[in-house]
Scaffold this motif. Structure first.
Motif, mmCIF file in Angstrom:
data_model
loop_
_atom_site.group_PDB
_atom_site.id
_atom_site.type_symbol
_atom_site.label_atom_id
_atom_site.label_comp_id
_atom_site.label_asym_id
_atom_site.label_seq_id
_atom_site.Cartn_x
_atom_site.Cartn_y
_atom_site.Cartn_z
ATOM 1 N N VAL A 19 0.841 -1.205 0.000
ATOM 2 C CA VAL A 19 0.000 0.000 0.000
ATOM 3 C C VAL A 19 0.874 1.252 0.000
ATOM 4 C CG1 VAL A 19 -1.686 1.342 1.319
ATOM 5 C CG2 VAL A 19 -1.933 -1.141 1.176
ATOM 6 N N MET A 20 1.930 1.231 0.799
ATOM 7 C CA MET A 20 2.824 2.394 0.869
ATOM 8 C C MET A 20 3.492 2.670 -0.478
ATOM 9 S SD MET A 20 4.454 1.585 4.651
ATOM 10 C CE MET A 20 5.640 2.927 4.699
ATOM 11 N N ALA A 21 3.933 1.605 -1.144
ATOM 12 C CA ALA A 21 4.584 1.790 -2.454
ATOM 13 C C ALA A 21 3.588 2.354 -3.463
ATOM 14 C CB ALA A 21 5.140 0.453 -2.934
ATOM 15 N N ALA A 22 2.337 1.878 -3.398
ATOM 16 C CA ALA A 22 1.311 2.375 -4.326
ATOM 17 C C ALA A 22 1.034 3.856 -4.067
ATOM 18 C CB ALA A 22 0.035 1.557 -4.174
ATOM 19 N N LYS A 23 0.924 4.243 -2.792
ATOM 20 C CA LYS A 23 0.698 5.656 -2.428
ATOM 21 C C LYS A 23 1.870 6.516 -2.895
ATOM 22 C CE LYS A 23 -3.131 5.484 -0.125
ATOM 23 N NZ LYS A 23 -4.305 6.202 -0.612
ATOM 24 N N MET A 83 1.190 9.578 -5.319
ATOM 25 C CA MET A 83 1.301 10.948 -4.800
ATOM 26 C C MET A 83 2.660 11.575 -5.081
ATOM 27 S SD MET A 83 -0.593 10.299 -1.116
ATOM 28 C CE MET A 83 -1.324 11.920 -0.860
ATOM 29 N N ASP A 84 3.496 10.871 -5.857
ATOM 30 C CA ASP A 84 4.815 11.385 -6.211
ATOM 31 C C ASP A 84 5.613 11.758 -4.953
ATOM 32 O OD1 ASP A 84 6.840 12.069 -7.917
ATOM 33 O OD2 ASP A 84 6.158 14.149 -8.157
ATOM 34 N N LEU A 85 5.771 10.771 -4.089
ATOM 35 C CA LEU A 85 6.433 11.004 -2.803
ATOM 36 C C LEU A 85 7.905 10.602 -2.862
ATOM 37 C CD1 LEU A 85 3.745 9.309 -0.517
ATOM 38 C CD2 LEU A 85 3.983 11.768 -0.942
ATOM 39 N N GLU A 86 8.744 11.378 -2.193
ATOM 40 C CA GLU A 86 10.145 10.988 -2.017
ATOM 41 C C GLU A 86 10.206 9.801 -1.047
ATOM 42 O OE1 GLU A 86 12.816 12.396 -3.363
ATOM 43 O OE2 GLU A 86 14.462 11.635 -2.135
ATOM 44 N N LEU A 87 9.398 9.911 0.005
ATOM 45 C CA LEU A 87 9.429 8.918 1.079
ATOM 46 C C LEU A 87 8.029 8.709 1.637
ATOM 47 C CD1 LEU A 87 12.225 9.841 3.687
ATOM 48 C CD2 LEU A 87 12.013 7.673 2.459
ATOM 49 N N PHE A 88 7.710 7.513 1.995
ATOM 50 C CA PHE A 88 6.528 7.252 2.811
ATOM 51 C C PHE A 88 7.007 6.504 4.048
ATOM 52 C CE2 PHE A 88 1.703 6.600 2.506
ATOM 53 C CZ PHE A 88 1.570 6.453 3.882
ATOM 54 N N VAL A 89 6.771 7.087 5.207
ATOM 55 C CA VAL A 89 7.177 6.469 6.468
ATOM 56 C C VAL A 89 5.921 6.142 7.267
ATOM 57 C CG1 VAL A 89 8.444 6.800 8.639
ATOM 58 C CG2 VAL A 89 9.332 7.788 6.505
ATOM 59 N N ILE A 139 8.028 1.208 15.919
ATOM 60 C CA ILE A 139 8.805 0.632 14.821
ATOM 61 C C ILE A 139 8.413 1.411 13.568
ATOM 62 C CG2 ILE A 139 8.759 -1.373 13.231
ATOM 63 C CD1 ILE A 139 8.977 -3.179 15.635
ATOM 64 N N GLY A 140 9.368 1.662 12.676
ATOM 65 C CA GLY A 140 9.059 2.365 11.436
ATOM 66 C C GLY A 140 9.142 1.445 10.234
ATOM 67 N N LEU A 141 8.281 1.698 9.256
ATOM 68 C CA LEU A 141 8.422 1.086 7.941
ATOM 69 C C LEU A 141 8.641 2.224 6.947
ATOM 70 C CD1 LEU A 141 5.509 -1.563 7.858
ATOM 71 C CD2 LEU A 141 7.909 -1.912 8.507
ATOM 72 N N ALA A 142 9.443 1.983 5.927
ATOM 73 C CA ALA A 142 9.728 3.068 4.989
ATOM 74 C C ALA A 142 9.772 2.574 3.554
ATOM 75 C CB ALA A 142 11.042 3.738 5.340
ATOM 76 N N VAL A 143 9.294 3.420 2.656
ATOM 77 C CA VAL A 143 9.340 3.142 1.235
ATOM 78 C C VAL A 143 9.923 4.371 0.539
ATOM 79 C CG1 VAL A 143 7.885 2.906 -0.819
ATOM 80 C CG2 VAL A 143 7.450 1.477 1.180
ATOM 81 N N GLY A 144 10.960 4.165 -0.266
ATOM 82 C CA GLY A 144 11.582 5.301 -0.960
ATOM 83 C C GLY A 144 12.776 4.830 -1.765
ATOM 84 N N GLU A 145 13.300 5.703 -2.629
ATOM 85 C CA GLU A 145 14.418 5.354 -3.505
ATOM 86 C C GLU A 145 15.675 5.086 -2.665
ATOM 87 O OE1 GLU A 145 13.893 5.186 -6.764
ATOM 88 O OE2 GLU A 145 15.955 4.500 -7.128
ATOM 89 N N ASP A 146 15.879 5.969 -1.701
ATOM 90 C CA ASP A 146 17.119 5.905 -0.920
ATOM 91 C C ASP A 146 16.764 6.127 0.554
ATOM 92 O OD1 ASP A 146 19.553 6.138 0.260
ATOM 93 O OD2 ASP A 146 20.331 7.689 -1.085
#
Lengths: 308, 308
Positions: free
Chosen positions: B237-241, B245-251, B263-270
């Motif tokens: 779901v985070m990757a789809a968002k 939404m053209d996000l750098e990061l979704f945390v 605990i954190g989960l993160a989706v992003g290029e770097d």
């Protein structure tokens, strides 16, 4: 303990000066270090009140960030009415009774605004809520602010709260409210020692209406004869200000504080918007404002509506 | 008598719902007609509190101007978090505890913001100041708001005032603060009936950091086992968002409300910027946030610093 500078708007009037002094005292009672300062020369009406109650005239500042990191605003919130480097300090408090416009912060803050006659009335309520006593001289300057902003309870901005608080402050200040009130208003309405520049621009404020720069001044007088004899000089100053500040309109509201009545003077490319706003006719850049005493309630809203 | 609609922000949480109900009641005591409404579906935590104290779920609205000319905002002031046609109604009251941003009015208004844990705490003080009693059920929902916003006083946004007011409200509501507090937090932390989308995005907010779009969601849980069993679905779901939404990061910050730990989960290029911000190591898009419970105070500032 935080060190605060406390100030009202540029072109300080009695409420701005009184509220800065009262709120600086309030912050000291809360354990902070605080100094009331002024964003411009303090003259006329507020000086009469400061002298009457034995208070010093607040020091004038141009910038705040060179002295402190935290500030408190009273009697204003719009950045263009405030200190020039407002964006370089943290605003922790705003106590005000105006609309909110262009005001933004990065952090949560204490912001208390009420649609009542005078900032000093809100401060009176805060002293009550926090259980701080108001000293006699500070009660006197707060009372002067209420008399000034409500024209001794005749302005439509006056609320029952301002009246009740005025009576209580007069008691603490040990003055007769109406006797002192008239004496104080007369001191502020004496324009014989004021220059045309002071009459026109002494209490003028800029407003953005429909993306246009509008400047509205107000001067208190007793009887229109003396001020209208100086009309030509006043209009010249207004025209010069208009060119200098790139204004769409400059309006001067001349208010007879004993009769609760006003006359307007206007300078601008096209004054029909004023005729529309006040349902009036302009002759020689002059127009009637019958029963008008409040810029905030009776001048700004109709002009904003007509311009939008 | 004015007729008011009273509402908090979109994606209503417990403070927004509770403060709308409490302030609508307050306005009624002041002689006005007032209805608490919601800008979005009310689900989860606030519903538990409403049921507990026998209060109806506020009606949902999309626009306000078709019903009233006057509104009161609670728990928010930024126009994009508010009703879509906010510019077509007059805002007479704002009661809030956030920064002020993009908020403008044409008229003076009653605006009361304080830098404390919860809007309901400010409302408690207003009931005191105006001398209005708080009914048992309204005290209960206000208490729930304080527990929710402060995570039972464990969030660093909590002030001594929130604690003292929470104790007084628990007395009026006739509940044991800590017993009810835990029961209430557990209800909000029950994710068994929530979809992955609701867990990830139900309380997510966008932030601009160094000109980059960062979205940070937060979900309350008890024990990490259940939520981590759904990790793959949440990351999807985070990757789809992120793409949408053209996000750098979704945390996503997953907070154990009993242990005050995240605990954190993160989706992003770097994701190295996250390792830097929280001085942590990322494994399989997951990282530790020991002691973290507040997005506002403990997640946004270090991430902003690391990104700038």
């Amino acid at each position: 303990m935080t060190k605060y500078l406390v100030f009202g708007h540029k072109k300080p009037d009695t409420d701005t000066i009184a509220s800065a002094i009262a709120f600086a005292y309030f912050l000291e009672q809360e354990g902070h270090e605080a100094e009331a300062v002024a964003l411009g020369e303090v003259s006329g009406e507020p000086v009469f009140a400061l002298e009457k109650f034995g208070l010093p005239v607040p020091r004038m500042i141009e910038t705040a960030a060179n002295e402190v990191t935290h500030v408190a605003l009273v009697d204003h919130n719009e950045p263009q009415q405030s200190v020039d480097d407002l964006d370089q300090v943290q605003i922790d408090y705003v106590i005000d009774h105006h609309r909110i416009s262009g005001f933004n912060t990065a952090q949560p803050l204490y912001y208390r605004a009420e649609p009542i006659g005078c900032t000093a009335s809100i401060l009176y309520k805060m002293f009550q809520e926090f259980g701080h006593q108001i000293p006699q001289n500070i009660a006197g300057i707060m009372l002067s602010a209420i008399i000034s902003d409500t024209l001794l309870f005749k302005s439509p901005t006056t609320t029952e709260q301002d009246k009740a608080i005025g009576l209580k402050l007069a008691e603490i200040a040990q003055v007769d409210l109406y006797e002192y009130g008239l004496e104080f208003l007369k001191s502020g309405a004496d324009i014989s020692k004021q220059t045309d520049e002071e009459i026109v621009d002494g209490d003028a404020k800029n407003f953005i209406m429909n993306e246009k720069n509008i400047r509205i001044g107000q001067t208190n007088i007793i009887g229109f004869e003396e001020v209208l004899a100086r009309k030509e000089g006043l209009l010249e100053v207004m025209a010069a200000k208009r060119a200098e500040m790139d204004l769409e309109l400059f309006v001067l509201v001349i208010t007879d504080v004993l009769e609760s009545n006003s006359i307007g003077l206007a300078v601008g490319e096209d004054l029909r918007v004023i005729e529309e706003a006040f349902n009036t006719e302009i002759k020689d850049q002059q127009f009637e404002l019958p029963g008008v005493v409040s810029r905030k309630k009776q001048v700004v809203p109709p002009l904003t509506a007509a311009l939008s």
